[in-house]
Every structure is written in C-alpha cells, then in structure tokens.
Design a protein around this motif. Structure first.
Motif, PDB file in Angstrom:
ATOM      1  N   GLY A  20       0.823  -1.199   0.000  1.00 40.47           N
ATOM      2  CA  GLY A  20       0.000   0.000   0.000  1.00 40.47           C
ATOM      3  C   GLY A  20       0.861   1.254   0.000  1.00 40.47           C
ATOM      4  O   GLY A  20       1.989   1.258   0.497  1.00 40.47           O
ATOM      5  N   ASP A  21       0.334   2.351  -0.553  1.00 42.88           N
ATOM      6  CA  ASP A  21       1.125   3.566  -0.747  1.00 42.88           C
ATOM      7  C   ASP A  21       1.705   4.104   0.553  1.00 42.88           C
ATOM      8  O   ASP A  21       2.884   4.461   0.628  1.00 42.88           O
ATOM      9  N   ASP A  22       0.887   4.153   1.608  1.00 43.81           N
ATOM     10  CA  ASP A  22       1.352   4.718   2.876  1.00 43.81           C
ATOM     11  C   ASP A  22       2.503   3.909   3.459  1.00 43.81           C
ATOM     12  O   ASP A  22       3.526   4.459   3.884  1.00 43.81           O
ATOM     13  N   LEU A  23       2.327   2.596   3.498  1.00 37.87           N
ATOM     14  CA  LEU A  23       3.343   1.751   4.115  1.00 37.87           C
ATOM     15  C   LEU A  23       4.601   1.667   3.263  1.00 37.87           C
ATOM     16  O   LEU A  23       5.722   1.676   3.792  1.00 37.87           O
ATOM     17  N   VAL A  24       4.441   1.606   1.943  1.00 38.94           N
ATOM     18  CA  VAL A  24       5.616   1.540   1.071  1.00 38.94           C
ATOM     19  C   VAL A  24       6.469   2.798   1.225  1.00 38.94           C
ATOM     20  O   VAL A  24       7.700   2.726   1.208  1.00 38.94           O
ATOM     21  N   THR A  25       5.826   3.943   1.388  1.00 42.65           N
ATOM     22  CA  THR A  25       6.585   5.185   1.587  1.00 42.65           C
ATOM     23  C   THR A  25       7.495   5.079   2.798  1.00 42.65           C
ATOM     24  O   THR A  25       8.683   5.446   2.744  1.00 42.65           O
ATOM     25  N   GLU A  26       6.967   4.553   3.903  1.00 40.99           N
ATOM     26  CA  GLU A  26       7.778   4.421   5.105  1.00 40.99           C
ATOM     27  C   GLU A  26       8.857   3.348   4.947  1.00 40.99           C
ATOM     28  O   GLU A  26       9.967   3.490   5.461  1.00 40.99           O
ATOM     29  N   ILE A  27       8.527   2.272   4.226  1.00 44.57           N
ATOM     30  CA  ILE A  27       9.530   1.229   3.987  1.00 44.57           C
ATOM     31  C   ILE A  27      10.685   1.779   3.157  1.00 44.57           C
ATOM     32  O   ILE A  27      11.859   1.540   3.444  1.00 44.57           O
ATOM     33  N   VAL A  28      10.351   2.546   2.115  1.00 36.69           N
ATOM     34  CA  VAL A  28      11.392   3.141   1.275  1.00 36.69           C
ATOM     35  C   VAL A  28      12.239   4.115   2.083  1.00 36.69           C
ATOM     36  O   VAL A  28      13.473   4.137   1.966  1.00 36.69           O
ATOM     37  N   ARG A  29      11.605   4.931   2.911  1.00 42.63           N
ATOM     38  CA  ARG A  29      12.362   5.854   3.773  1.00 42.63           C
ATOM     39  C   ARG A  29      13.357   5.081   4.643  1.00 42.63           C
ATOM     40  O   ARG A  29      14.540   5.436   4.740  1.00 42.63           O
ATOM     41  N   THR A  30      12.872   4.036   5.281  1.00 41.70           N
ATOM     42  CA  THR A  30      13.704   3.275   6.206  1.00 41.70           C
ATOM     43  C   THR A  30      14.857   2.597   5.493  1.00 41.70           C
ATOM     44  O   THR A  30      16.023   2.673   5.927  1.00 41.70           O
ATOM     45  N   LEU A  31      14.564   1.909   4.393  1.00 37.17           N
ATOM     46  CA  LEU A  31      15.602   1.139   3.703  1.00 37.17           C
ATOM     47  C   LEU A  31      16.645   2.047   3.058  1.00 37.17           C
ATOM     48  O   LEU A  31      17.852   1.780   3.156  1.00 37.17           O
ATOM     49  N   CYS A  32      16.214   3.112   2.426  1.00 36.97           N
ATOM     50  CA  CYS A  32      17.171   4.018   1.777  1.00 36.97           C
ATOM     51  C   CYS A  32      18.068   4.702   2.804  1.00 36.97           C
ATOM     52  O   CYS A  32      19.293   4.792   2.627  1.00 36.97           O
ATOM     53  N   GLY A  33      17.454   5.191   3.880  1.00 38.55           N
ATOM     54  CA  GLY A  33      18.261   5.809   4.925  1.00 38.55           C
ATOM     55  C   GLY A  33      19.228   4.831   5.551  1.00 38.55           C
ATOM     56  O   GLY A  33      20.394   5.166   5.848  1.00 38.55           O
ATOM     57  N   SER A  34      18.803   3.590   5.734  1.00 37.47           N
ATOM     58  CA  SER A  34      19.657   2.581   6.355  1.00 37.47           C
ATOM     59  C   SER A  34      20.811   2.182   5.443  1.00 37.47           C
ATOM     60  O   SER A  34      21.933   1.945   5.911  1.00 37.47           O
ATOM     61  N   ILE A  35      20.563   2.097   4.126  1.00 39.58           N
ATOM     62  CA  ILE A  35      21.640   1.745   3.197  1.00 39.58           C
ATOM     63  C   ILE A  35      22.740   2.802   3.227  1.00 39.58           C
ATOM     64  O   ILE A  35      23.934   2.491   3.310  1.00 39.58           O
ATOM     65  N   GLY A  36      22.346   4.076   3.151  1.00 37.66           N
ATOM     66  CA  GLY A  36      23.341   5.139   3.226  1.00 37.66           C
ATOM     67  C   GLY A  36      24.091   5.133   4.541  1.00 37.66           C
ATOM     68  O   GLY A  36      25.310   5.348   4.586  1.00 37.66           O
ATOM     69  N   LEU A  37      23.371   4.861   5.610  1.00 36.91           N
ATOM     70  CA  LEU A  37      23.978   4.821   6.940  1.00 36.91           C
ATOM     71  C   LEU A  37      24.992   3.687   7.061  1.00 36.91           C
ATOM     72  O   LEU A  37      26.121   3.879   7.532  1.00 36.91           O
ATOM     73  N   VAL A  38      24.596   2.495   6.633  1.00 33.71           N
ATOM     74  CA  VAL A  38      25.467   1.324   6.769  1.00 33.71           C
ATOM     75  C   VAL A  38      26.737   1.493   5.940  1.00 33.71           C
ATOM     76  O   VAL A  38      27.843   1.187   6.405  1.00 33.71           O
TER      77      VAL A  38
END
Length: 429
Positions: A383-401
């Motif tokens: 769903g649009d709402d949840l995917v937005t948060e998943i993308v935020r989390t994964l993208c931020g985490s990749i850059g962080l790691v």
C-alpha cells in the motif's frame, strides 16, 4: 625500557595526522564547499515566485477574524452550532465521547466578554480540554439578514460571526518543556551542548530559507536535498566537534553517505512508483502549488530525515579510530581500522533499530489501520502509505550502513604511520 619508549614514542594526544592526508583532504573539501556554495546560488529560490505560491494558499476566507477565548466548561454532547450563552456555565467533561460542547468566554475581538457554546469533534474532542485552557477561535462572517428582518438593525457582533475552534494555545507547556530540554542539554553537554543548539538553529535556517522555498518553486528535490544537506553538514560539524582531521574524516564520510542515500532513494522512489502524495498535507499542496515535484520532494525528505543519525555514526567512527590509536600507538592503520569496524558493526545494529522504531512510532496510526484491514499481507505491505515508510527506512539505512566503513577507512588513512621506535618498544614489552 621506559626511557626508550618515552624517548622515541609520541604522546597519544589524538591530534596527530598524516601530512599526505592533509594535502589531499583539505583541497578536496574546499572544492566540495565551493560546489555547495555554487549549488546554493543556482538553486536559491526566487522570492517573487515563492510569494505567488503563498498567495495561492488561502489560510482563511475573506472577512474571517481570529480571536482568543478561555474555556469555561466542557459538556458531553453537541448542540446545533455556535450559540450565545445565556445560562450559567456548567462542567462535566468526558473526553471519551466523540462530540463535546465547549463553553468559551471570548477574550479578544468584537465579541469580547461573551460566552458561547462551540461543538468539538474528533481530535479536538479527545484533546483533553479543561476549564481555564486558552483556545484560538476562527470567526467566519455570517450572511447579511435580508431587508426588513429585525436582525438587520441589530448591531450585535455576535450575529455577524460564527465561531469555531481553530487551535489550542499550548505555549506554556512548550516553554516549560523547552526550558527542561535546555537545562538538561547544557548541564550534561555544557559547551558542546551550547554549540549544538547554535548549529541546530543554523540548520533550521537553511531548511526554512533554502530547502522549503526551493521545493515550493519547483527545484529538483534530490539536488535541493543534497545541496541543503551538504550546507548543513559544513555548518554544524566543525563548530560543534572542532576543526581537526577527526572531524574532517567524519565530514567526508557524511558527505559520501548523503550521496549514497540520494542515489538509492531516487532510484527507489521511481522503481516503486511512489507519487509523493502520501498524506493529506501533500494532497492539499498539489492543489495550490502545482510546480512542486512531489517525487523529488519525497527524495529530499528521505535525505534530510537520515542526516542526523548519519552524522552520529560518522562522528562515532572517526572518534573510535582516533581513540584506538591513542590507546595503542603501536598498532598500524589496518589493524586499527579492523578494530574500529567491529565497534561500528555494533553501532550500526543499534542505529538501524533506532531508524526502524522511529518510523514505526511516527506511523503507528497507519500501521494500526492497516493491521485492522482485512487484506492479504502482500497487498497491505505494498500500500502507498506503508511503502513510503519502507522506502524511507531502507534508503536511509543503506546510506547509513555504507557510510560506516567509508568513514572508518578514511579516518584510518588520516592517521600517521607507526613510528619505528614505538613499534620496537611495544614488541620488547
């Protein structure tokens, strides 16, 4: 043996550095700083265009007034609307009801001194309003009575405006909470805490003066996020953590993390077909600010959202490298980097938890709603709402790691080589 060690070893002050690293890093950072300044100049929003967008966003209709009032009673149930109050104020608050009638004494504007009943529904009814609370009222002008109507000659201001609650004054609670934060920060952080406050204020200035107006006037969101984040990093790191190579290593690692996050998030937003119109505020913006690139705005939001935790990781890793060299001056750069990586892996694990929990907490209402919806798991997750948060989390985490090993190896490269005398003494001991 001690004399030999002290005679040939250098005290581990943590300020030692590689001259080669200085010759390479400083010109590189100067070039990046100049490019950041150039980016700010090229992307700086046009004040006239921003003003036009602001004019298209109506905060209230023509003739509307805003006045203050004090709650005198909270009763269960709702009436038919705003009515002048003739009887005594009663009290019987029940915050569990879906609709309440709030008795309000108006304290400013043309109706000062009157007490009216205003219905409160939804979040306002659940906010816990109590007598003596201060609220802001929106007064919408009533239609003029027709000619010959007895009210036409009545100049009572109460007949000219219909009131509703537009906000709750929370100033005192916010002042107390802010004062508590300042006391705790300055008591524990002292000078560093004070510097952090100054850096935070400057960062807020960059966001308010550059990032937001640039997005509103249609600038590319990813570029705005990169340039704005670079500017913030240059503003906060050296004043808060000191102008040294330890901070420089963290700065380079942070800049790399920003670029990685920007690239991954741009690809992810397009690959997942996100529109950037995920909530009510963005939907309203689309109606009044058609120049906004909402997908770019989402990318910019992802970059800026991860900036604080990214800086935390890079500063910690750079400090770990320097402290390891100070504690064990006989260790080479490679060995120090390996040990710092072990520290970084523990830090990364806890930081990823932090990011996930932060996003989960911010989206708790959405998660509960999705959990209560009778839909297949895959459909819920996409769903649009949840995917937005998943993308935020994964993208931020990749850059962080990825920023963690980059910072670690850059910081290790900035260390001076081990002196022969120090290494020999360590082996003899």
């Amino acid at each position: 043996m001690d004399k030999h060690t002290h005679g040939h070893g250098r005290p581990p002050t943590g300020l030692e550095h590689s001259r080669t690293a200085v010759r390479v890093a400083l010109p590189l950072l100067l070039a990046v700083a100049l490019l950041t300044g150039l980016g700010l100049a090229l992307l700086w929003p046009n004040a006239g265009e921003a003003a036009k967008v602001i004019e298209r966003v109506p905060f209230a209709g023509p003739g509307t007034i805003f006045v203050e009032g004090e709650v005198v009673s909270v009763d269960t149930g709702c009436g038919d609307g705003t009515q002048p109050r003739t009887g005594a104020a009663t009290s019987g608050a029940d915050p569990d009801r879906s609709c309440l009638t709030i008795g309000i004494g108006i304290t400013s504007g043309p109706d000062t001194g009157r007490v009216i009943d205003v219905p409160a529904r939804g979040s306002l009814a659940s906010s816990g309003l109590q007598p003596r609370d201060t609220v802001e009222l929106l007064g919408a002008p009533r239609a003029e009575p027709p000619a010959g109507d007895p009210r036409a000659s009545d100049g009572a201001a109460s007949e000219r405006y219909s009131y509703s609650i537009s906000g709750i004054h929370r100033g005192l609670a916010l002042v107390v909470l802010s004062a508590l934060f300042l006391v705790v920060l300055l008591a524990v952080g002292r000078l560093r805490g004070l510097l952090a406050l100054g850096a935070l204020a400057l960062s807020g200035g960059v966001i308010l003066a550059f990032v937001l107006p640039a997005i509103v006037t249609g600038a590319p969101g990813a570029l705005v996020g990169i340039v704005g984040s670079f500017a913030i990093v240059f503003i906060i790191l050296y004043p808060v953590h000191g102008p040294n190579l330890r901070t420089t290593a963290a700065l380079v690692g942070t800049l790399c993390g920003i670029l990685i996050t920007a690239g991954i998030s741009t690809l992810a937003v397009h690959a997942t077909r996100l529109s950037g119109l995920g909530d009510e505020a963005e939907a309203r913006l689309s109606g009044v600010a058609g120049s906004i690139d909402f997908r770019g705005m989402l990318t910019c939001a992802i970059i800026i959202a991860g900036l604080g935790v990214l800086n935390d990781v890079t500063i910690t890793q750079a400090s770990a490298v320097w402290e390891l060299r100070a504690a064990a001056p006989h260790l080479g750069r490679g060995e120090i980097a390996k040990r710092a990586m072990r520290i970084g892996r523990d830090h990364i694990a806890s930081t990823v938890y932090t990011i996930v929990f932060a996003y989960a907490g911010a989206s708790l209402g959405v998660l509960i709603l999705l959990a209560l919806t009778d839909r297949p798991l895959l459909s819920t997750l996409t769903g649009d709402d949840l995917v937005t948060e998943i993308v935020r989390t994964l993208c931020g985490s990749i850059g962080l790691v990825l920023a963690m090993p980059i910072t670690t190896w850059i910081a290790a490269a900035f260390l001076p080589p081990v002196e022969t005398g120090t290494e020999t003494a360590a082996q003899l001991e």
